[in-house]
Design a protein around this motif. Structure first.
Motif, PDB file in Angstrom:
ATOM      1  N   LYS A 410     -15.042  -5.653  -0.891  1.00 15.14           N
ATOM      2  CA  LYS A 410     -14.239  -5.327   0.281  1.00 15.14           C
ATOM      3  C   LYS A 410     -12.898  -5.221   0.260  1.00 15.14           C
ATOM      4  CE  LYS A 410     -18.107  -7.129   3.002  1.00 15.14           C
ATOM      5  NZ  LYS A 410     -18.440  -7.893   4.561  1.00 15.14           N
ATOM      6  N   ASN A 411     -12.233  -6.223  -0.296  1.00 13.10           N
ATOM      7  CA  ASN A 411     -10.767  -6.319  -0.443  1.00 13.10           C
ATOM      8  C   ASN A 411     -10.034  -5.262  -1.301  1.00 13.10           C
ATOM      9  OD1 ASN A 411     -10.812  -8.609   1.359  1.00 13.10           O
ATOM     10  ND2 ASN A 411     -10.908 -10.006  -0.501  1.00 13.10           N
ATOM     11  N   ILE A 412     -10.946  -4.821  -2.151  1.00 10.02           N
ATOM     12  CA  ILE A 412     -10.428  -3.784  -3.384  1.00 10.02           C
ATOM     13  C   ILE A 412     -10.344  -2.601  -2.551  1.00 10.02           C
ATOM     14  CG2 ILE A 412     -11.285  -2.345  -5.390  1.00 10.02           C
ATOM     15  CD1 ILE A 412     -12.428  -4.854  -6.387  1.00 10.02           C
ATOM     16  N   ILE A 413     -11.039  -2.016  -1.766  1.00 12.44           N
ATOM     17  CA  ILE A 413     -11.261  -0.775  -0.940  1.00 12.44           C
ATOM     18  C   ILE A 413     -10.184  -0.780   0.110  1.00 12.44           C
ATOM     19  CG2 ILE A 413     -12.429   0.340   0.646  1.00 12.44           C
ATOM     20  CD1 ILE A 413     -15.147   0.008  -0.770  1.00 12.44           C
ATOM     21  N   LYS A 414      -9.936  -2.243   0.658  1.00 17.00           N
ATOM     22  CA  LYS A 414      -8.965  -2.228   1.717  1.00 17.00           C
ATOM     23  C   LYS A 414      -7.790  -2.218   1.025  1.00 17.00           C
ATOM     24  CE  LYS A 414      -9.751  -5.491   4.864  1.00 17.00           C
ATOM     25  NZ  LYS A 414      -9.790  -6.678   5.321  1.00 17.00           N
ATOM     26  N   GLN A 415      -7.528  -2.691  -0.110  1.00 22.48           N
ATOM     27  CA  GLN A 415      -6.159  -2.832  -0.724  1.00 22.48           C
ATOM     28  C   GLN A 415      -5.775  -1.600  -1.045  1.00 22.48           C
ATOM     29  OE1 GLN A 415      -4.072  -5.189  -0.796  1.00 22.48           O
ATOM     30  NE2 GLN A 415      -2.563  -4.232  -1.673  1.00 22.48           N
ATOM     31  N   CYS A 416      -6.673  -0.573  -1.697  1.00 20.71           N
ATOM     32  CA  CYS A 416      -6.442   0.804  -2.233  1.00 20.71           C
ATOM     33  C   CYS A 416      -6.127   1.615  -0.981  1.00 20.71           C
ATOM     34  CB  CYS A 416      -7.633   1.019  -2.931  1.00 20.71           C
ATOM     35  SG  CYS A 416      -8.183   0.591  -4.505  1.00 20.71           S
ATOM     36  N   VAL A 417      -6.686   1.542   0.092  1.00 17.89           N
ATOM     37  CA  VAL A 417      -6.451   2.177   1.341  1.00 17.89           C
ATOM     38  C   VAL A 417      -5.099   2.155   1.754  1.00 17.89           C
ATOM     39  CG1 VAL A 417      -7.070   2.581   3.792  1.00 17.89           C
ATOM     40  CG2 VAL A 417      -8.897   2.463   2.078  1.00 17.89           C
ATOM     41  N   VAL A 418      -4.583   0.778   1.791  1.00 17.44           N
ATOM     42  CA  VAL A 418      -3.298   0.209   2.204  1.00 17.44           C
ATOM     43  C   VAL A 418      -2.473   0.856   1.357  1.00 17.44           C
ATOM     44  CG1 VAL A 418      -1.683  -1.695   2.572  1.00 17.44           C
ATOM     45  CG2 VAL A 418      -4.126  -1.882   3.533  1.00 17.44           C
ATOM     46  N   ASN A 419      -2.445   0.663   0.022  1.00 15.44           N
ATOM     47  CA  ASN A 419      -1.479   1.179  -0.910  1.00 15.44           C
ATOM     48  C   ASN A 419      -1.455   2.732  -0.706  1.00 15.44           C
ATOM     49  OD1 ASN A 419      -1.166  -1.511  -1.885  1.00 15.44           O
ATOM     50  ND2 ASN A 419      -2.481  -1.064  -3.611  1.00 15.44           N
ATOM     51  N   THR A 420      -2.431   3.533  -0.522  1.00 19.95           N
ATOM     52  CA  THR A 420      -2.319   5.033  -0.366  1.00 19.95           C
ATOM     53  C   THR A 420      -1.732   5.428   0.784  1.00 19.95           C
ATOM     54  OG1 THR A 420      -4.199   5.230  -1.872  1.00 19.95           O
ATOM     55  CG2 THR A 420      -3.688   7.038  -0.598  1.00 19.95           C
ATOM     56  N   VAL A 421      -2.009   4.750   1.876  1.00 20.95           N
ATOM     57  CA  VAL A 421      -1.518   4.926   3.039  1.00 20.95           C
ATOM     58  C   VAL A 421      -0.063   4.733   3.162  1.00 20.95           C
ATOM     59  CG1 VAL A 421      -1.363   4.294   5.589  1.00 20.95           C
ATOM     60  CG2 VAL A 421      -3.666   4.798   4.600  1.00 20.95           C
ATOM     61  N   SER A 422       0.460   3.795   2.415  1.00 26.16           N
ATOM     62  CA  SER A 422       1.785   3.632   2.480  1.00 26.16           C
ATOM     63  C   SER A 422       2.768   4.478   1.761  1.00 26.16           C
ATOM     64  CB  SER A 422       2.151   2.030   1.845  1.00 26.16           C
ATOM     65  OG  SER A 422       1.812   2.111   0.502  1.00 26.16           O
ATOM     66  N   LEU A 451     -10.234   7.827  -3.581  1.00 28.37           N
ATOM     67  CA  LEU A 451     -11.736   7.595  -3.920  1.00 28.37           C
ATOM     68  C   LEU A 451     -11.542   7.442  -5.481  1.00 28.37           C
ATOM     69  CD1 LEU A 451     -14.667   7.435  -3.208  1.00 28.37           C
ATOM     70  CD2 LEU A 451     -14.842   9.902  -3.854  1.00 28.37           C
ATOM     71  N   LYS A 452     -10.966   8.320  -6.088  1.00 29.39           N
ATOM     72  CA  LYS A 452     -10.816   8.111  -7.608  1.00 29.39           C
ATOM     73  C   LYS A 452      -9.876   6.803  -7.914  1.00 29.39           C
ATOM     74  CE  LYS A 452      -9.140  11.769  -9.829  1.00 29.39           C
ATOM     75  NZ  LYS A 452      -8.175  12.866 -10.504  1.00 29.39           N
ATOM     76  N   ASN A 453      -9.281   6.348  -7.051  1.00 32.54           N
ATOM     77  CA  ASN A 453      -8.625   5.167  -7.571  1.00 32.54           C
ATOM     78  C   ASN A 453      -9.571   4.093  -7.225  1.00 32.54           C
ATOM     79  OD1 ASN A 453      -6.486   3.077  -7.891  1.00 32.54           O
ATOM     80  ND2 ASN A 453      -5.696   3.251  -6.015  1.00 32.54           N
ATOM     81  N   ILE A 454     -10.235   4.070  -5.993  1.00 30.47           N
ATOM     82  CA  ILE A 454     -11.395   3.243  -5.847  1.00 30.47           C
ATOM     83  C   ILE A 454     -12.296   3.102  -6.885  1.00 30.47           C
ATOM     84  CG2 ILE A 454     -13.175   2.384  -4.145  1.00 30.47           C
ATOM     85  CD1 ILE A 454     -11.460   3.534  -2.026  1.00 30.47           C
ATOM     86  N   PHE A 455     -12.811   3.975  -7.370  1.00 34.31           N
ATOM     87  CA  PHE A 455     -13.695   4.107  -8.521  1.00 34.31           C
ATOM     88  C   PHE A 455     -13.254   3.560  -9.842  1.00 34.31           C
ATOM     89  CE2 PHE A 455     -16.242   7.891  -6.907  1.00 34.31           C
ATOM     90  CZ  PHE A 455     -16.975   6.870  -5.730  1.00 34.31           C
ATOM     91  N   SER A 456     -11.928   3.713  -9.910  1.00 33.74           N
ATOM     92  CA  SER A 456     -11.345   3.064 -11.352  1.00 33.74           C
ATOM     93  C   SER A 456     -11.197   1.707 -11.094  1.00 33.74           C
ATOM     94  CB  SER A 456      -9.877   3.961 -11.543  1.00 33.74           C
ATOM     95  OG  SER A 456      -8.979   3.571 -10.560  1.00 33.74           O
ATOM     96  N   LYS A 457     -10.786   1.207 -10.041  1.00 38.31           N
ATOM     97  CA  LYS A 457     -10.631  -0.225  -9.491  1.00 38.31           C
ATOM     98  C   LYS A 457     -12.195  -0.929  -9.795  1.00 38.31           C
ATOM     99  CE  LYS A 457      -6.273  -0.294  -8.768  1.00 38.31           C
ATOM    100  NZ  LYS A 457      -5.395  -1.089  -9.685  1.00 38.31           N
TER     101      LYS A 457
END
Length: 976
Positions: A410-422, A451-457
């Protein structure tokens, strides 16, 4: 009475039921005379069974024994100091307050009832009857017996006068009933007028009791007279006995003095040496015990020190060893009575510490920065924790790691979203607070990159989990391998024990014969253990045995022979060396189940990543975002998801269906939208199609050429310099010219889009096949309605459906039929064997198209047939030649040929005109028969022949029909 004691006892039965049978005569059953025990103990005669168990006069001379007793039992019972004679010994000894309580029946003895003697009564009743008969028949043996019997009967007669109540064993005047029976108070009533009678009654009662007393005294005197001889003999031997006892006492006194001197001279020194040796050994044992206690006393500080360095396995081993020492070697030590419970509590504390430590490790391991580094975090610490948890049988520790995986995903997706939105300036995080709303504000490229970043993580996340779980599984397999090796070693030792049985037998024999083993074996033949024992026994006896270090070292160690833990060294895949102890009491089944659960945890990690990805995907699809994607965007999304699915399958070794199912669901929606868009587009094209031949742009020709080369795909756009090519009149397909309408050209492109979409998204092959079949059927049915059904007259506004429209429609259908086998082969290569049955749709479509083409050909023939019927029905055989009717027919035939020749191939044109010619001959033959014109060579026959020759010449003069076999002789009736 003495004679009765001298008589022999009745012989007892030796049968199995002797214990349940009575004797033949109960009156003759007497106990044998038993001699009184000797006053002096018997001297040993060499027989161990004859040794007296009484106290020894020599060994026990300084302690109180039974020989110091001065009062015998009769003297104690007949104490003259008491005011009256007590009837009960216990009441006399313990006082009048003594209460006789009932003894509780034993639990080990059965309750005997009358039913237990039923079988005995059945067996003894006939014998008793026989005994009674024999007793009545038999007479006394001699005079003495008769006299004795007579005397006995007389005594019995006298005693019978005494009431039975005095003879009862439980006779006691304390009992009110007994007292009233013996002394009836009714005779002592003090009522008036009865005093004299009561006095007489009491006097009579006193005389009666005196009479009873006399009878009893007489019988007692009689019994004493019977034993008078034995009584006087005992009195006369009393003086001799006193002299013998005096001499014996003097001999015993002398013997005691001699034994005392022998004891001082010969025994005291040796006994003192033995006593001191025993004391020394006891002191050594006490010292070793104290040393061991000191070592055990340091257990808790040592455990605390080990725990401070996270040495959980060492601390647990120390606790287990200490507990075993407490139970075996230090059992009963009062100062350590609470140490066992303290160690148990400490062990429970270590369990909690290990679980907390493992939770911390899992959290730190999974929350590291997700880079391309899949190294295991602190492998030695992990291996130590796993060994400790296995030792304590905490086999569910992997569940802690599973819970941390869910939180981290859960935290991985949340962190990826926060980084992208910023990084996106268009999204104001202060206005749009929720992450889901922020994600919905992204366009497709931004969301696709996220989504590509989430999949790589997630890929790195799974690789890291796999490395950690593999290390844990390797530890489990090391323990399992150790168990198997231990079992094999035990089997080997068990097999070798049979070989050692011969040596053991010889040793036992030599020991039994009183020989030393070292005397029987030579030094070279001794086994290693025996040789070591012999060498230790043969060491210098003068060496100081009191050396506390040398003596106590083997005994003070905490690893006793029963509690020693054998350890073996093993190396984990990461190169960490661990010592595996034998006290891990885990079965192979438990270890294998644990290894399977850990492997299942890796599968669960893949499922977790897929589930979180599905939720992220569905959150973006709520507003129909994914359904609005174009083909290229959806294909890119599909390829990205397929790549991630394949990566996770390669890492974890198992397919996860959640993300694949979500992709399939979105693909189905995409297929529906894709199909509806193209079907709507085709419907609009058909509704606006005027069914005129269209020019073929160069890009469509290139599209067809690419299909001819075996590649069913849309060609890439070529540079602008090549787009200057002019469109052509016909579409060239494998050397054949096809005149088409614009709708069919676009339909071919749409068909290729379907095929290319299947290549890009293989999972939708079946859906695409169904949708493409529906599209082809729709084109066939709609084109039939517009052309054959003349629907284009109302839809497009055509004035009429011409033969050129019909021929062009037929040729378009033939072009589609040409590509159906190619499309079928394309789908067949991408379907599973079990899905090949769906290919039958193409067979049905091909048949429908051929039927449609045949209907168009029949329509063209029908047009000319109606023309022939109209013109030839007015035909008259007369001059001039050629007639107007034949000139009109030839003119219409020329127009027909001109309309279809450029559209249809030459073979189809010839076949069509052969059918038209057959219709022409049928109508002409019918008209000639109606006019009675026969082939007789007459004038009418000549006119008809001239007209037919004119028709034949004009028809064969048309382009491509010069070799057409018209067979005009069929217009004449055959002569019968």
């Amino acid at each position: 009475m003495a004679s009765s004691h001298s008589s022999s006892p009745v012989p007892q039965s030796t049968s199995s039921d002797a214990f349940f049978k009575k004797e033949m005569d109960a009156t003759k059953r007497f106990r044998p005379v038993q001699s009184l025990p000797d006053v002096c103990p018997k001297e040993p005669t060499g027989d161990a069974n004859n040794l007296c168990d009484s106290p020894s006069l020599v060994a026990d001379q300084h302690r109180w024994t039974i020989y110091h007793s001065k009062v015998n039992l009769p003297a104690a019972l007949n104490d003259p100091r008491l005011a009256k004679r007590e009837s009960d010994f216990f009441t006399k000894t313990w006082g009048v307050d003594f209460v006789d309580t009932e003894v509780t029946p034993s639990f080990y003895l059965p309750q005997i009832t009358k039913e237990h003697f039923a079988l005995y009564q059945q067996e003894i009743t006939p014998r008793e009857k026989v005994h009674e008969r024999c007793k009545n028949i038999c007479t006394p043996k001699d005079t003495f017996d008769r006299t004795l019997l007579h005397t006995h009967d007389k005594s019995r007669t006298d005693l019978e006068q005494v009431p039975k109540i005095f003879m009862k064993p439980d006779f006691a005047l304390e009992d009110s009933l007994t007292f009233n029976a013996v002394l009836p108070w009714s005779h002592f009533s003090t009522a008036g007028g009865k005093g004299n009678r009561d006095a007489a009654s009491s006097k009579l009662l006193q005389e009666k009791l005196s009479h009873y007393l006399d009878i009893v005294e007489v019988n007692i005197a009689h019994q004493i007279s019977l034993r008078s001889e034995a009584f006087f003999h005992a009195m006369t031997s009393q003086h001799e006995l006193q002299d013998y006892l005096r001499k014996t006492s003097q001999a015993v006194k002398l013997l005691r003095e001699k034994i005392s001197k022998i004891d001082k001279v010969m025994c005291e020194g040796s006994l003192r040496v033995l006593r001191l040796s025993l004391t020394r050994n006891n002191c050594i044992k006490a010292y070793n015990k104290l040393k061991l206690m000191a070592t055990v006393h340091q257990t808790q500080p040592t455990v605390q020190l080990l725990l401070s360095t996270s040495e959980f396995v060492g601390a647990l081993d120390l606790i287990a060893t200490t507990q075993e020492v407490l139970q075996q070697e230090l059992q009963g030590i009062h100062s350590f009575r609470h140490l066992g419970s303290q160690l148990c509590e400490l062990e429970k504390l270590i369990d909690k510490m290990m679980i907390a430590e493992f939770s911390t490790y899992a959290r730190n391991d999974l929350n590291r920065p997700l880079e391309d580094d899949c190294q295991i975090l602190e492998e030695e610490r992990l291996v130590s924790l796993v060994f400790g948890l296995l030792k304590q049988r905490k086999l569910n520790f992997y569940e802690i790691y599973g819970d941390e995986m869910i939180i981290t995903a859960k935290n991985i997706i949340k962190q990826c979203v926060v980084n992208t939105v910023s990084q996106i300036e268009e999204i104001d995080t202060e206005v749009v607070v929720k992450l889901a709303d922020q994600v919905r504000m992204m366009n497709f490229p931004q969301w696709f990159d996220l989504l590509k970043n989430i999949f790589s993580k997630f890929t790195i996340f799974l690789k890291r989990i796999k490395a950690t779980l593999n290390t844990i599984r390797s530890v489990v397999f090391l323990v399992l391998d150790k168990n198997q090796k231990t079992r094999d070693l035990e089997d080997t030792l068990q097999k070798n024990s049979a070989k050692d049985s011969t040596v053991d037998t010889e040793v036992a024999y030599l020991t039994h014969e009183g020989m030393f083993i070292s005397d029987a074996f030579s030094e070279g033949d001794l086994p290693p253990v025996a040789a070591d024992t012999t060498s230790q026994r043969n060491t210098s006896p003068n060496s100081e045995p009191c050396s506390s270090d040398s003596v106590s070292e083997p005994e003070c160690t905490t690893d006793s022979s029963s509690s020693k833990e054998q350890t073996s060294s093993s190396v984990t895949p990461g190169g960490v060396e661990m010592m595996i102890s034998d006290d891990m009491k885990l079965t192979d089944l438990e270890l294998v189940r644990l290894a399977n659960n850990i492997q299942e945890l890796l599968y669960n990690a893949s499922d977790i990543c897929h589930d979180r990805s599905v939720k992220f995907l569905m959150a973006r699809a709520k507003d129909g975002f994914l359904e609005k994607l174009n083909s290229n965007e959806f294909v890119a999304l599909s390829r990205l998801m397929e790549g991630f699915i394949l990566d996770t399958e390669q890492i974890c070794g198992r397919k996860s269906m959640s993300l694949r199912g979500a992709l399939q669901s979105q693909a189905n929606r995409f297929v529906n939208r894709f199909h509806e868009e193209r079907k709507t587009k085709l419907s609009l094209l058909l509704d606006n199609e005027r069914w005129k031949q269209a020019e073929v742009p160069a890009e469509f020709q290139d599209l067809v050429d690419s299909v001819s080369d075996g590649r069913i795909s849309l060609p890439e756009k070529k540079p602008a310099a090549t787009e200057e090519r002019k469109p052509t009149e016909f579409l060239i397909v494998e050397g054949q010219k096809y005149a088409t309408v614009g709708t069919v050209l676009l339909l071919i492109r749409i068909i290729l889009e379907y095929c290319q979409c299947v290549d890009n998204i293989p999972s939708i092959a079946t859906d695409m096949l169904t949708r493409l079949s529906d599209l082809l059927k729709y084109f066939n049915s709609r084109s039939c309605q517009l052309v054959l059904g003349a629907g284009a007259l109302q839809v497009v506004g055509l004035k009429t459906i011409t033969t050129k429209n019909l021929a062009l429609s037929s040729r378009c259908l033939q072009l589609i039929v040409h590509y159906i086998p190619i499309i079928r082969a394309h789908f067949e290569a991408r379907l599973q064997p079990k899905q090949f049955s769906m290919l039958r749709h193409f067979d049905h479509i091909t048949k429908d198209y051929h039927d449609h083409i045949a209907e168009i050909s029949a329509k063209l023939v029908a047009i000319m047939d109606s023309l022939f019927d109209k013109l030839l029905s007015k035909y008259e055989v007369k001059a001039p030649v050629p007639s107007a009717c034949f000139r009109n027919i030839c003119k219409q035939m020329a127009k027909m040929h001109e309309a279809i020749y450029d559209l249809l191939p030459e073979e189809q044109t010839q076949m069509l005109f052969l059918r038209i010619n057959a219709s022409y001959k049928l109508h002409l033959k019918r008209q000639l028969a109606h006019l009675n014109v026969v082939n007789d060579g007459g004038p009418l026959n000549g006119l008809v022949t001239s007209d037919v020759a004119f028709y034949t010449g004009n028809l064969q003069a048309l382009k491509g029909l010069n070799n057409l076999d018209l067979n005009m002789a069929e217009i004449w009736e055959q002569k019968r």
